[in-house]
Design a protein around this motif. Sequence first.
Motif, short mmCIF file in Angstrom:
data_model
loop_
_atom_site.label_atom_id
_atom_site.label_comp_id
_atom_site.label_asym_id
_atom_site.label_seq_id
_atom_site.Cartn_x
_atom_site.Cartn_y
_atom_site.Cartn_z
N LEU A 169 0.81 -1.22 0.00
CA LEU A 169 0.00 0.00 0.00
C LEU A 169 0.84 1.26 0.00
O LEU A 169 0.30 2.37 0.06
N ARG A 170 2.17 1.11 -0.10
CA ARG A 170 3.11 2.24 -0.20
C ARG A 170 2.88 3.25 0.93
O ARG A 170 2.74 4.45 0.71
N GLN A 171 2.87 2.74 2.13
CA GLN A 171 2.67 3.56 3.32
C GLN A 171 3.98 4.26 3.67
O GLN A 171 5.05 3.66 3.64
N ASN A 172 3.89 5.54 4.04
CA ASN A 172 5.08 6.34 4.35
C ASN A 172 5.54 6.11 5.78
O ASN A 172 5.14 6.83 6.70
N CYS A 173 6.39 5.13 5.97
CA CYS A 173 7.12 4.99 7.23
C CYS A 173 8.18 6.08 7.26
O CYS A 173 8.75 6.43 6.22
N SER A 174 8.43 6.66 8.44
CA SER A 174 9.41 7.75 8.54
C SER A 174 10.47 7.45 9.59
O SER A 174 10.15 6.96 10.68
N LEU A 175 11.71 7.77 9.25
CA LEU A 175 12.81 7.77 10.21
C LEU A 175 13.03 9.21 10.62
O LEU A 175 13.49 10.03 9.82
N LEU A 176 12.66 9.55 11.85
CA LEU A 176 12.82 10.90 12.38
C LEU A 176 14.03 10.94 13.29
O LEU A 176 14.21 10.04 14.13
#
Length: 227
Positions: free
Chosen positions: A22-29
Amino acid sequence: MPTTSHSGKMPLEATVIPVTPLRQNCSLLYCVETMKGAIVDPGGDIPLILDSITKKQVTVEKILITHGHFDHCGGAAALSQILGCPIIGPHPDDQFWIDQIPENAQQYGFEGESFTPDQWLKDKDEITLGEERLLVRHCPGHTPGHVVFYNAASHLAIVGDVLFRNSIGRSDFAGGDHQALIQSITEKLWPMGRETVFIPGHGRPSTFGAERDHNPFVADSVLGLMP
């Protein structure tokens, strides 16, 4: 899959890692000064996430969850075990979604694990990342327990599925509420400032100002708001 970054020499930076079918935007902050950070919404594809952490040389101390849908947190339990760090969020009203992760993920042909967060979140909580802080805003509507993370110093927000470029989150899932979603956007997101860049749960980043000007669902002209 290549990752994309929001930077510009801000004190808090984000690398976006699209995961799951589903091309979900996981983020590394991460805090630029200390290189301590968090993974937000690890829906799956754990090797991609670990590769990004290694490349950026970030010490991940937390896993943050915006809401309980499987594509946003189906990999949280596995990643927490690998990294040895706590799962924080979302708001407890989303526990019923988290409980359904295995069945819902299976419908899309991949795996996900349910879990109980180490810490639930509520409106106006704060989370520390190195020397930086994230303000938590409870933003129901897409799900009842959805939260958003905001760093004022970098004018950056992680908004999950509340708001998208030229669109808004769905409110027809269990626990969804269209009017609550609109109120979350106008009362919780817009006060963060027109210049704030937001990373949505899917698709490209935008700014709150651009959405107030052009979003066909929540533009000021559509809602009758003063710019």
